[in-house]
Design an enzyme around this catalytic site. Sequence first.
Site, short mmCIF file in Angstrom:
data_model
loop_
_atom_site.label_atom_id
_atom_site.label_comp_id
_atom_site.label_asym_id
_atom_site.label_seq_id
_atom_site.Cartn_x
_atom_site.Cartn_y
_atom_site.Cartn_z
N ASP A 1 0.78 12.00 25.78
CA ASP A 1 -0.36 12.83 25.41
C ASP A 1 0.01 14.29 25.41
O ASP A 1 -0.28 15.01 24.46
CB ASP A 1 -1.51 12.63 26.40
CG ASP A 1 -2.23 11.35 26.16
OD1 ASP A 1 -2.83 10.83 27.11
OD2 ASP A 1 -2.20 10.86 25.02
N ASP B 1 -2.44 4.34 18.64
CA ASP B 1 -2.84 4.37 20.04
C ASP B 1 -4.16 3.63 20.24
O ASP B 1 -4.31 2.82 21.15
CB ASP B 1 -3.00 5.84 20.46
CG ASP B 1 -2.87 6.02 21.94
OD1 ASP B 1 -3.33 7.05 22.44
OD2 ASP B 1 -2.31 5.12 22.60
#
EC number: 3.4.23.-
Lengths: 465, 253
Positions: free
Chosen positions: A383, A280
């Site tokens: 997330d 990420d």
Amino acid sequence: MLTFMASDSEEEVCDERASLMSAESPPPRCCQEDRQGLEDGEGADQWRGQDSEDDFDEDPDHYVCGGVPGQPSGLEEELTLKYGAKHVIMLFVPVTLCMIVVVATIKSVRFYTEKNGQLPYGAGREQSVQPAVSLSIYTPFTEDTPSVGQRLLNSVLNTLIMISVIVAMTIFLVVLYKYRCYKFIHGWLIMSSLMLLFLFTYIYLGEVLKTYNVAMDYPTLFLTVWNFGAVGMVCIHWKGPLVLQQAYLIMISALMALVFIKYLPEWSAWVILGAISVYDLVAVLCPKGPLRMLVETAQERNEPIFPALIYSSAMVWTVGMAKLDPSSQGALQLPYDPEMEEDSYDSFGEPSYPEVFEPPLPGYPGDDLEEEEERGVKLGLGDFIFYSVLVGKAAATGSGDWNTTLACFVAILIGLCLTLLLLAVFKKALPALPISITFGLIFYFSTDNLVRPFMDTLASHQLYI
Amino acid sequence: MSPLCFVKTFLHGAEVMQLHLVTLIQDRTKRICNAFFWLVSLLFSSLFWFMARTITDNKDGPIQKYLLILGVLVSVLVQEMFRFAYYKLLKKANEGLRSINPDETAPSMRLLAYVSGLGFGIMSGVFSFVNTLSDSLGPGTVGIHGDSPQFFLNSAFMTLVIILLHVFWGIIFFDGCEKKKWSALLVVLLTHLLVSALTFISPHYGINLVSTYIIVVLMGIWAFFVAGGSCRSLKLCLLCQDKDFLLFNQRSR
């Protein structure tokens, strides 16, 4: 950045990660530099002004302009920090809810903590085999090995495979987006949410009913699942009340997290969590990262991206409605009133720019200032999923210790706080996973190995610290 | 026993919820920060205890008990250190905010002290109690091996009192730091040590609980006066004649 591998069949896995996009604090209309494409289905976590609730309209993102006449720079920082605090809280609740759902399910429904071959109910077997088979494509190396080194090696290999699949899907998505294959992407998204909302809900409901030994006939089940799924599809992909949309997004994130918790082998799950936060970070911050490219392409085209995959906690604020007139008038005259109540806090967005905004005429709803500005934070569903996977795994594995779960929960929330703070400071796309997952992992391992024996010994001797 | 235990749990849960409601929404972030600080302090103290235990090679016997006691004392010290560290952090943050915008009134230190105490207290209480609570659901008999059957009751009451104590300690501590009255800090530390030390005499719960509750009442009174209360304001509040309080409530609606 949110990378999703939207699965249109049971074989694929929905993987999403999120990042935070830059924060645009209260929009001075005079400064419309750099319109930034908001929705990044890729996990843009951003504060933005949006003109309508229709997902596909352009979202004029405004930067706070330092050069606005008469505005001290301290004011904008203050605004930023204030908005930061507010948005942190707006994200706490959904993240907490998602984690609570996952932990509650893990603790009560045995299904999600059992490994594939150990199902007590024969009826569940055929349901669980197929997703198990499909996920084991991604993690083919077994963890049932005699030596620790071999197990570690296998989990690393599993992680590599998983991450490369994710990278490949992300790049595929970016390519599709670049070449404007919107219909394909939308179809893909719709198929994946169909699967989540119908199939996974059906399995989940089945397991919950089994756990509590509640009988439900098929017609009722069909009706329930159909209603739930259909309303979910409408809310997520089209229009619906914001709260309902948020609730559905939380539920599908929780379902996805539960699938991951069940079907990823233990050590592989931890290594994957670590690797995905590194990915990420790289994908969002590197100049040639796929997610960054996606964001930039969206910005160039001034388009929202994949609104179905972002959680939006927008506050809707309407100028020109009679009820808010006094407060927005107040806002224009008194740019700073820290004692302002929650309602008029939203109208805070029009601080001291009387030259820009005409004061709204009371009782004149038809005037052109009657816009709905959504000032909210957006966080990608990936997330939610990975935070919940971490907390759920902490609840599921090992001793079933609540202290570990709580410690991970607090660590993740602190990571989220810090990330939002960084977002307020840097005002550009930021990955939401690294800090939280790092804290979460550190606290999981340290609490499980160090704090747990200490607290257990204290509790058994009834000592209080 | 167990329904009673649940009643107690709900009582202290209700107390915590009420404290939550009273506190402002914005302080949720601060409370999580507090909880985090407490967690880190717990981590360090566990690390210390773990290392001490490994050094003594996990031998059974009285040495384990002494190590545990040492661990508890170290933990109390570390907690107070972290409380101080948190105070410093808040002070810096406040100064930073004030330097950005001097006109803005910073949140009062008393409120921050209260929130800090609450954060610490909640985390401490939850960590002490939640495992016991989950065990109390499971099948089992309390005290089957000859231990006291009042285990759960004692845990519930002690957790309740620890949470309250942390709140009061927070207020007194921060006030002491603000006014540079280091004696206040010392008293907080000593009472914390005292309360923890009193728990060493379990299972004689009677003395333990009674003295801890006396301490909590004393701390409460001290914190009340430190936070600016007075007998007069208390009377006004109880008789619902406190105009400022009533007006404030109306305004915030």
